[in-house]
Design a protein around this motif. Sequence first.
Motif, short mmCIF file in Angstrom:
data_model
loop_
_atom_site.label_atom_id
_atom_site.label_comp_id
_atom_site.label_asym_id
_atom_site.label_seq_id
_atom_site.Cartn_x
_atom_site.Cartn_y
_atom_site.Cartn_z
N LYS A 231 0.58 -1.25 0.06
CA LYS A 231 0.06 -0.03 0.07
C LYS A 231 0.81 1.21 0.09
N GLY A 232 1.85 1.21 0.76
CA GLY A 232 2.76 2.41 0.77
C GLY A 232 3.46 2.56 -0.44
N VAL A 233 4.00 1.66 -1.25
CA VAL A 233 4.64 1.68 -2.48
C VAL A 233 3.79 2.38 -3.57
N MET A 234 2.49 1.63 -3.43
CA MET A 234 1.52 2.05 -4.56
C MET A 234 1.07 3.59 -4.38
N GLY A 235 1.07 3.90 -3.11
CA GLY A 235 0.69 5.42 -2.78
C GLY A 235 1.67 6.36 -3.23
N ALA A 236 2.59 5.67 -2.87
CA ALA A 236 4.09 6.87 -3.49
C ALA A 236 4.25 6.85 -4.87
N PHE A 237 3.99 5.72 -5.68
CA PHE A 237 3.80 5.66 -6.88
C PHE A 237 2.94 6.68 -7.39
N LEU A 238 1.71 6.65 -7.21
CA LEU A 238 0.60 7.15 -7.83
C LEU A 238 0.71 8.71 -7.54
N GLY A 239 1.06 9.00 -6.35
CA GLY A 239 1.31 10.24 -5.93
C GLY A 239 2.40 11.06 -6.80
N ARG A 240 3.35 10.40 -7.01
CA ARG A 240 4.65 10.91 -8.08
C ARG A 240 3.83 11.25 -9.30
N LEU A 241 3.09 9.99 -9.74
CA LEU A 241 2.63 10.11 -11.09
C LEU A 241 1.49 11.25 -11.36
N PHE A 242 0.86 11.32 -10.43
CA PHE A 242 -0.36 12.47 -10.42
C PHE A 242 0.09 13.81 -9.87
N GLY A 243 1.45 13.76 -9.08
CA GLY A 243 1.62 15.19 -8.81
C GLY A 243 1.17 15.59 -7.48
N ARG A 244 0.53 14.93 -6.86
CA ARG A 244 -0.05 15.42 -5.71
C ARG A 244 -0.47 14.07 -4.57
N GLU A 245 -0.73 14.47 -3.49
CA GLU A 245 -1.06 13.25 -2.54
C GLU A 245 -2.15 12.47 -3.08
N VAL A 246 -2.15 11.18 -3.02
CA VAL A 246 -3.27 10.45 -3.46
C VAL A 246 -3.90 9.49 -2.19
N THR A 247 -5.19 9.15 -2.20
CA THR A 247 -5.59 8.35 -0.93
C THR A 247 -5.95 7.12 -1.68
N VAL A 248 -5.42 6.03 -1.41
CA VAL A 248 -5.77 4.58 -1.89
C VAL A 248 -6.42 3.75 -0.79
N ARG A 249 -7.16 2.75 -1.59
CA ARG A 249 -7.83 1.83 -0.79
C ARG A 249 -7.81 0.52 -1.48
N LEU A 250 -7.59 -0.56 -0.97
CA LEU A 250 -7.72 -2.02 -1.18
C LEU A 250 -8.99 -2.44 -1.13
N ARG A 251 -9.41 -3.06 -2.21
CA ARG A 251 -10.55 -4.11 -2.22
C ARG A 251 -10.29 -5.58 -2.35
N PRO A 252 -10.69 -6.45 -1.54
CA PRO A 252 -10.35 -8.07 -1.96
C PRO A 252 -10.78 -8.15 -3.49
N HIS A 253 -10.01 -8.98 -3.92
CA HIS A 253 -10.20 -9.30 -5.25
C HIS A 253 -9.40 -10.58 -5.61
N TYR A 254 -10.23 -11.53 -6.29
CA TYR A 254 -9.28 -12.62 -6.64
C TYR A 254 -8.61 -12.92 -8.00
N PHE A 255 -7.08 -12.78 -7.75
CA PHE A 255 -6.20 -13.23 -8.84
C PHE A 255 -5.51 -14.39 -8.54
N PRO A 256 -5.43 -15.66 -9.24
CA PRO A 256 -4.74 -16.84 -8.78
C PRO A 256 -3.52 -16.45 -8.39
N PHE A 257 -2.45 -15.57 -9.05
CA PHE A 257 -1.20 -15.50 -8.60
C PHE A 257 -0.98 -14.70 -7.44
N VAL A 258 -1.81 -14.27 -6.60
CA VAL A 258 -1.73 -13.55 -5.44
C VAL A 258 -2.61 -14.10 -4.31
N GLU A 259 -2.22 -14.05 -2.94
CA GLU A 259 -3.05 -14.30 -2.00
C GLU A 259 -2.78 -13.62 -0.73
#
Length: 344
Positions: A231-259
């Motif tokens: 969550k920290g890395v994604m927030g930092a990444f999107l913040g840099r990309l959009f040039g401002r602080e962004v608030t992120v949230r995680l929603r459970p979702h199924y992908f076979p290669f992550v758990e």
Amino acid sequence: MTDDLNRELERAVEQARSALSSVSTLDELEALETRVLGRKGELTGMLRRIGTLPPEQRGPFGQAANREKSALAEAVEARREELRNASLAGVRDFDPTTPGIRPARGHQHPVLAIRREIEEIFLSMGFLVLDGPEVETEHYNFEALNIPGHHPARDMQDTFWLETAPDVSFVMRTHTSPMQVRAMERFGVPIRAVVPGRVYRNETCDATHEATFHQVEGLVVDRGISVAHLKGVMGAFLGRLFGREVTVRLRPHYFPFVEPGFELDFQCVHCEGAGCSVCKRSGWIEMLGCGMVHPRVLEAGGADPEEFTGFAFGVGIDRLAMMRHVIEDIRHFHAGDLRFFEQF
Ligand code: DAH
């Protein structure tokens, strides 16, 4: 006699000079040169007749004639240069103060431009930037990512199957995720890497679906990696990309290669969560798939799941470009219409 020859010389030189100023082509100039200075030319002829002069006059006359001859030769050269320059269109009238015509220059495709930005952001965070094959084996595209044959998850991604060799099946990679396993095999763990690249889906095209688009895969494997890092890395990444602080949230979702697996949303930067047309009134924009790397995937990459954990994510680059530039149809990216590209 000398006087005759001298006068003849004078007249010939005078005529040659006036002819010289009126020639207007290189051909005319050459004809004139031959007529006056050539082996059988007028001046040469006069010099030949030097023997008819009394001996004491031969020297002075010869010198005078030769001087005229080389002066004329020089003048011919100068005229030749002038005519050549004039024949280069417009050069004679070149005005260095007129505004220039800007040459048409290419520029980056909007998708490539964002891809480069993403690479820069992750490079600055110590990630490797890797490249992977677009023609992929069934093993890396599916099996190694915990998607065995006949697993319903295979239907999540419509696949272009390629001709099959006796012991391997090839596909056009449906996502950049196969590089998770290839990267671990190649570089070992711990690892931090992103893999931008083109992917393919055998889908019906519409405003938001193309048969080919671009993703960036991310992978971090180390001891003690948790969802908090993700969550920290994604927030930092999107913040840099959009040039401002962004608030992120995680929603459970199924992908076979992550758990566990998640979909990551960020709070709409247009309405700051209040709800607008960009976020379809929800206040959140769905951004990417991510999760904690499945132990089977770690194993497939040669990492010990008892010792290592990791997170992974996959983000669509075309979608990011569409959001940034408010592009309503993904098909513009491949349509090749310069009126579209020239806007970026
Ligand atoms: N490969 C997925 C897709 O193409 C995206 C994705 C989801 C990548 C979750 C990931 C992940 O690395 O953890 O839809």
